[in-house]
Design a protein around this motif. Structure first.
Motif, PDB file in Angstrom:
ATOM      1  N   GLU A 127      -0.538  -4.866 -12.550  1.00 34.69           N
ATOM      2  CA  GLU A 127      -1.275  -5.810 -11.761  1.00 34.69           C
ATOM      3  C   GLU A 127      -0.709  -5.668 -10.467  1.00 34.69           C
ATOM      4  O   GLU A 127      -1.516  -5.669  -9.330  1.00 34.69           O
ATOM      5  N   GLU A 128       0.771  -5.110 -10.186  1.00 32.32           N
ATOM      6  CA  GLU A 128       1.123  -5.121  -8.897  1.00 32.32           C
ATOM      7  C   GLU A 128       0.534  -3.678  -8.223  1.00 32.32           C
ATOM      8  O   GLU A 128       0.395  -3.877  -6.881  1.00 32.32           O
ATOM      9  N   GLN A 129       0.343  -2.727  -8.943  1.00 31.49           N
ATOM     10  CA  GLN A 129      -0.372  -1.494  -8.207  1.00 31.49           C
ATOM     11  C   GLN A 129      -1.846  -1.780  -7.895  1.00 31.49           C
ATOM     12  O   GLN A 129      -2.230  -1.619  -6.916  1.00 31.49           O
ATOM     13  N   ALA A 130      -2.621  -2.517  -8.742  1.00 34.31           N
ATOM     14  CA  ALA A 130      -3.865  -3.147  -8.252  1.00 34.31           C
ATOM     15  C   ALA A 130      -3.733  -3.988  -7.025  1.00 34.31           C
ATOM     16  O   ALA A 130      -4.709  -3.799  -6.119  1.00 34.31           O
ATOM     17  N   LYS A 135      -4.722  -5.006  -1.524  1.00 34.58           N
ATOM     18  CA  LYS A 135      -4.233  -5.167   0.041  1.00 34.58           C
ATOM     19  C   LYS A 135      -4.334  -4.343   1.018  1.00 34.58           C
ATOM     20  O   LYS A 135      -4.714  -4.251   2.212  1.00 34.58           O
ATOM     21  N   GLU A 136      -3.948  -3.018   0.688  1.00 37.71           N
ATOM     22  CA  GLU A 136      -4.261  -1.738   1.431  1.00 37.71           C
ATOM     23  C   GLU A 136      -5.773  -1.701   1.867  1.00 37.71           C
ATOM     24  O   GLU A 136      -5.923  -1.385   3.147  1.00 37.71           O
ATOM     25  N   LEU A 137      -6.759  -2.029   1.138  1.00 36.58           N
ATOM     26  CA  LEU A 137      -8.173  -1.729   1.336  1.00 36.58           C
ATOM     27  C   LEU A 137      -8.437  -2.904   2.287  1.00 36.58           C
ATOM     28  O   LEU A 137      -9.098  -2.718   3.278  1.00 36.58           O
ATOM     29  N   LEU A 138      -7.963  -4.002   2.172  1.00 38.00           N
ATOM     30  CA  LEU A 138      -8.163  -5.367   3.287  1.00 38.00           C
ATOM     31  C   LEU A 138      -7.782  -4.898   4.592  1.00 38.00           C
ATOM     32  O   LEU A 138      -8.172  -5.267   5.644  1.00 38.00           O
TER      33      LEU A 138
END
Length: 163
Positions: A127-130, A135-138
């Motif tokens: 879940e943390e990786q997803a 967050k990176e995409l946003l």
């Protein structure tokens, strides 16, 4: 008789070498494809889609044409949506479809781009990786200057709640 056996073995050896060379060329061709695909809107976008496509354009009689690009895991694509200062990159793309809507025979090129992508290259992640990939995409979208559009008739929310 022995000469025939030797010549057959020699022919089999040549055939196997040709097969190995063909497989190596095929692998090099797959790896030499561009890792980053650049897509645009408008007439330029239509040209870009056609240059990457391996199938024909799906032209519908209702006045819409669809330009499909697909990739299979583990060879997923990275797509750059080229919008000058508002450009951004989407990683791990499974498919991209450009839509051209033909208005009274006017060709305005690609008007809609639909992209299906995963947050991570791996199928199963924590879940943390997803969440970090989300967050990176946003963050990339915000850095490129993208903002959420609010329709005038919709309820208003605090913009930080929407992220």
């Amino acid at each position: 008789m022995m000469e025939k056996v030797v010549s057959y073995i020699f022919l089999i050896f040549i055939f196997l070498n040709l097969q190995a060379c063909h497989a190596q060329q095929k692998e090099q061709k797959m790896s030499s494809q561009p890792e980053l695909y650049t897509l645009n809107f408008g007439i330029e976008g239509e040209k870009k889609f056609k240059s990457y496509m391996q199938t024909d354009v799906d032209q519908q009689p209702a006045g819409m044409s669809f330009f499909d690009l697909t990739w299979e895991p583990p060879h997923l694509a990275n797509i750059k949506i080229d919008l000058a200062e508002n450009s951004f990159i989407i990683k791990n793309v499974f498919s991209a479809m450009g839509t051209r809507i033909d208005y009274a025979q006017q060709n305005e090129g690609i008007q809609i781009i639909d992209i299906t992508a995963g947050l991570n290259k791996e199928e199963f992640v924590s879940e943390e990786q997803a969440y970090m990939a989300y967050k990176e995409l946003l963050g990339e979208l915000q850095k490129a200057g993208w903002q959420q559009y609010f329709y005038p008739s919709d309820a208003r929310f605090d913009k930080t709640d929407n992220l």
